[in-house]
Motif scaffolding. Structure first.
Motif, PDB file in Angstrom:
ATOM      1  N   LYS A   1       0.822  -1.202   0.000  1.00 23.54           N
ATOM      2  CA  LYS A   1       0.000   0.000   0.000  1.00 23.54           C
ATOM      3  C   LYS A   1       0.863   1.262   0.000  1.00 23.54           C
ATOM      4  CE  LYS A   1      -3.794   2.224   2.397  1.00 23.54           C
ATOM      5  NZ  LYS A   1      -4.910   2.109   3.317  1.00 23.54           N
TER       6      LYS A   1
ATOM      7  N   ASP B   1       9.801 -12.231   7.095  1.00 20.48           N
ATOM      8  CA  ASP B   1       8.773 -13.264   6.977  1.00 20.48           C
ATOM      9  C   ASP B   1       7.370 -12.718   7.207  1.00 20.48           C
ATOM     10  OD1 ASP B   1       9.117 -12.779   9.593  1.00 20.48           O
ATOM     11  OD2 ASP B   1       9.389 -14.837  10.236  1.00 20.48           O
ATOM     12  N   SER B   2       7.207 -11.405   7.105  1.00 16.99           N
ATOM     13  CA  SER B   2       5.873 -10.830   7.245  1.00 16.99           C
ATOM     14  C   SER B   2       5.119 -10.926   5.930  1.00 16.99           C
ATOM     15  CB  SER B   2       5.978  -9.371   7.667  1.00 16.99           C
ATOM     16  OG  SER B   2       4.736  -8.743   7.497  1.00 16.99           O
ATOM     17  N   TYR B   3       3.815 -11.093   6.019  1.00 18.40           N
ATOM     18  CA  TYR B   3       3.018 -11.253   4.804  1.00 18.40           C
ATOM     19  C   TYR B   3       2.744  -9.924   4.120  1.00 18.40           C
ATOM     20  CZ  TYR B   3      -0.435 -10.031   8.302  1.00 18.40           C
ATOM     21  OH  TYR B   3      -1.104  -9.403   9.301  1.00 18.40           O
ATOM     22  N   ASN B   4       3.080  -8.819   4.768  1.00 15.63           N
ATOM     23  CA  ASN B   4       2.686  -7.523   4.208  1.00 15.63           C
ATOM     24  C   ASN B   4       3.844  -6.539   4.059  1.00 15.63           C
ATOM     25  OD1 ASN B   4       0.666  -5.926   3.151  1.00 15.63           O
ATOM     26  ND2 ASN B   4       0.273  -4.892   5.083  1.00 15.63           N
TER      27      ASN B   4
ATOM     28  N   LYS C   1       9.483  -7.163  -0.265  1.00 13.45           N
ATOM     29  CA  LYS C   1      10.726  -7.925  -0.167  1.00 13.45           C
ATOM     30  C   LYS C   1      11.765  -7.475  -1.172  1.00 13.45           C
ATOM     31  CE  LYS C   1       8.495 -10.630   2.722  1.00 13.45           C
ATOM     32  NZ  LYS C   1       7.233  -9.866   2.724  1.00 13.45           N
TER      33      LYS C   1
END
Lengths: 143, 179
Positions: A65, A98-101, A104
Motif C-alpha cells: 500500500k 517473513d511478514s506477509y505484508n 521484499k
C-alpha cells in the motif's frame, strides 16, 4: 550537446530531497536534518513537494500500500530523479522478512539508484552515499 | 471526605449501575475489576444491546476486536464501550461460528467509527458484518490470500511460497532458517 554528465552535474550541485519514511525510518533519520550532522552543509535540502525534489529517500519497511504512494511521488518528480533506499527493511524487508505484508524486493516497484545498508544507516553513511554520487559524476566522460 | 468513605461511595454507585444495566439489558453483567464491566450475549442481540447501552450513557465505541478460538470453532467478537457520564468501560462479548462468521453491523449507532473498526476485523479475520456498506480492505490492498490473523494460517510458509524464490542467491538464505 546535452550529455549525461551535464545533466548529472546539475543534480549533484544541490540535492533536494523528498522523504518517504515509514515507521522507525523517520525517527532514526531525523538527526541527519538536525544541527549535529546538518545535511544542509552539503546542499541537501528536505523539500515539501515532490515537484521540487531531485532525490527520493525511502526508509523504513514498505508495504504494497505504501509503495503505491511512493510510486505516485516518483512519477510526480521531474527528471533527473534518483531513488535512495535506506536501511535493510526498505531493501529486503529486514527483520520483517517473513511478514506477509512487507515489500521484499523494492526494485520491483521503483528503480533504485543506490542502496544504503544499515539498521538504521548512520548519517555518515548517507553523506558517504551522496559523496559517491559526486565522485561518480566527476568521473563520467563528457561526451 | 476520608479515603474509605469515598471508596464506599464509589462502590455503591457501581453496584447501582450494574443493577441498572442488568434490569435494562436483561443479561448478567459481571464486575471484572474497578470500572470494568463484562457481559456475554447472543450474537443475534448485538444491535439491540448496543442501542440500549448507548441510551444508558455508553456513547463511545472504543474498538471492536476479534479473538480466534480454533479448538472451539468460534470467533469471539468483543465490543468496548466507554461512558463519559459513568466513567465505566462496558465490554460486550459474543461468540459466532468460525466457518461462516457473520454478525450484524452496528454502524446504525456509531456510523463511520464502527464502519472502520468493522473493516479492520473483516480484513484480518474474515468476519462479515452484515449491513456495513464499505468492507473494502483497510491495510491489505491487493491481498488475495486468506485472512492473515486466523490461527490456522501459516504465514511463514505462505510468505516463503508466494514471495521468495529459492533459486535466487539473495533469497536462498531464507529457506535455510531453522524453525
Amino acid at each position: 550537446m546535452i550529455t549525461k554528465k551535464k545533466v548529472m552535474k546539475k543534480f549533484v550541485k544541490a540535492i533536494w530531497v523528498f522523504n518517504w519514511f515509514n515507521s522507525c525510518g523517520f525517527s532514526e533519520l531525523i538527526p541527519v536534518v538536525g544541527s549535529r550532522w546538518d545535511m544542509e552543509r552539503f546542499g541537501l535540502v528536505a523539500v515539501n513537494s515532490p515537484r521540487k525534489a531531485d532525490a527520493l529517500f525511502i526508509a523504513g519497511y514498505q508495504t504494497p500500500k505504501s509503495m503505491k504512494r511512493a510510486q505516485q511521488i516518483y512519477e510526480q518528480m521531474p527528471s533527473p530523479k534518483f531513488v535512495f533506499a535506506m536501511g535493510s527493511c526498505t531493501m529486503t524487508g529486514g527483520m520483517y522478512w517473513d511478514s506477509y505484508n512487507t515489500v521484499k524486493r523494492i526494485e520491483d516497484y521503483v528503480p533504485v539508484f543506490m542502496y544504503i545498508p544499515g539498521c538504521p544507516p548512520r548519517p555518515e553513511a548517507i553523506f558517504d552515499a551522496v559523496h559517491k554520487v559526486v565522485v561518480h559524476v566527476d568521473e563520467l566522460p563528457d561526451e | 471526605m476520608s479515603e474509605k468513605s469515598k471508596h464506599d461511595k464509589n462502590q455503591t454507585i457501581e453496584e447501582k449501575l450494574i443493577e441498572d444495566l442488568k434490569s435494562k439489558l436483561g443479561t448478567t453483567v459481571n464486575y471484572q475489576k474497578e470500572r470494568r464491566l463484562w457481559m456475554t450475549i447472543d450474537p443475534d442481540l448485538i444491535v439491540e444491546t448496543c442501542t440500549k447501552a448507548y441510551e444508558l450513557g455508553f456513547e463511545h465505541l472504543s474498538t471492536i476486536s476479534v479473538t480466534d478460538w480454533l479448538k472451539e470453532g468460534k470467533h469471539e467478537v468483543t465490543y468496548h464501550l466507554w461512558s463519559y457520564t459513568h466513567n465505566h468501560l462496558l465490554t460486550i462479548k459474543t461468540k459466532i461460528d468460525r466457518k461462516s462468521p457473520k454478525i450484524s453491523s452496528i454502524n446504525s449507532i456509531w456510523g463511520g467509527n464502527a464502519e472502520t473498526c468493522e473493516r479492520e476485523c473483516h480484513e484480518l479475520f474474515g468476519v462479515k458484518f452484515e449491513g456495513n456498506p464499505n468492507l473494502t480492505p483497510l491495510f491489505l490492498e491487493d491481498w488475495d490470500g486468506p485472512p492473515p490473523f486466523l490461527k490456522d494460517f501459516n504465514w511463514r510458509e505462505f510468505v516463503k511460497k508466494e514471495m521468495y524464490d529459492q533459486n535466487n542467491p539473495r533469497e536462498k538464505v531464507y529457506f535455510e532458517v531453522k524453525k
